[in-house]
Design a protein around this motif. Structure first.
Motif, short mmCIF file in Angstrom:
data_model
loop_
_atom_site.label_atom_id
_atom_site.label_comp_id
_atom_site.label_asym_id
_atom_site.label_seq_id
_atom_site.Cartn_x
_atom_site.Cartn_y
_atom_site.Cartn_z
N ASP A 55 0.85 -1.20 0.00
CA ASP A 55 0.00 0.00 0.00
C ASP A 55 0.88 1.25 0.00
O ASP A 55 0.59 2.23 -0.69
CB ASP A 55 -0.90 0.03 1.25
CG ASP A 55 -1.82 -1.18 1.31
OD1 ASP A 55 -2.48 -1.46 0.30
OD2 ASP A 55 -1.87 -1.83 2.37
N THR A 80 -5.92 -0.49 3.63
CA THR A 80 -7.05 -1.25 3.07
C THR A 80 -8.11 -1.33 4.15
O THR A 80 -7.83 -1.73 5.29
CB THR A 80 -6.58 -2.68 2.68
OG1 THR A 80 -5.60 -2.56 1.65
CG2 THR A 80 -7.74 -3.51 2.17
N HIS A 106 -0.96 -11.48 4.71
CA HIS A 106 -1.12 -11.26 6.15
C HIS A 106 -2.57 -11.48 6.56
O HIS A 106 -3.48 -10.92 5.93
CB HIS A 106 -0.72 -9.83 6.52
CG HIS A 106 0.70 -9.51 6.16
ND1 HIS A 106 1.08 -9.06 4.92
CD2 HIS A 106 1.83 -9.62 6.90
CE1 HIS A 106 2.40 -8.89 4.91
NE2 HIS A 106 2.88 -9.23 6.09
#
Ligand code: AMP
Length: 148
Positions: A55, A80, A106
């Motif tokens: 990200d 997110t 993850h």
């Protein structure tokens, strides 16, 4: 094998960050702990998002094109929002399938609304390897012990 067994060996500690913290804080925390993602939690320690190095790289590329700084942006603007979580009783094969299908590495583990651990793709691969090694050792022992 269950997620619970992975947590029993790696521990239940999860490195978290709050949504209003900066990307500077996130980058420093990721580097300090040598990890790839942080679970974003609210004041009640409930997961409300996840921010991974991907990200940050994606947003850094956008910021570079716009000649902006990424470090002063807030975690909540980059994370997110819809975080997928698992449970301690989940089977690691189904967890691995979810992570492969959804293309993330993850998985925060939640029990009764509280964060109780995190499992990575690396943890799952290690658990599977250890399990296969154990099975091979058992088979070898059986073969050696067979007198016929
Ligand atoms: P990763 O492969 O885990 O570094 O993450 C790749 C992308 O998936 C990033 O956009 C993450 O924010 C997102 N992501 C990682 N883990 C999860 C998760 N458990 N639920 C939802 N999105 C996730």
């Amino acid at each position: 094998m269950k997620v619970r067994q992975i947590l029993a060996s790696k521990g239940m500690k999860v490195i978290t960050i709050q949504p209003q913290q900066s990307i500077r804080d996130a980058v420093i925390t990721l580097a300090q702990h040598n990890i790839g993602a942080l679970v974003v939690v609210n004041d009640q320690a409930v997961p409300i998002g996840i921010i991974s190095e991907r990200d940050i790289v994606r947003r850094a590329a956008e910021a570079a094109e716009a000649a902006e700084s990424i470090f002063t942006q807030s975690v909540q603007d980059v994370m997110t929002l819809e975080v997928v979580t698992g449970m301690p009783q989940d089977d690691i094969f189904s967890v691995a399938a979810t992570m492969t299908d959804r293309r993330f590495r993850h998985l925060p583990i939640v029990e009764d609304g509280q964060l109780v651990g995190i499992v990575t793709m690396g943890d799952i691969m290690k658990a599977e390897r250890d399990q296969y090694r154990g099975e091979i050792d058992t088979l070898e022992t059986q073969i050696m012990a067979d007198p016929s």
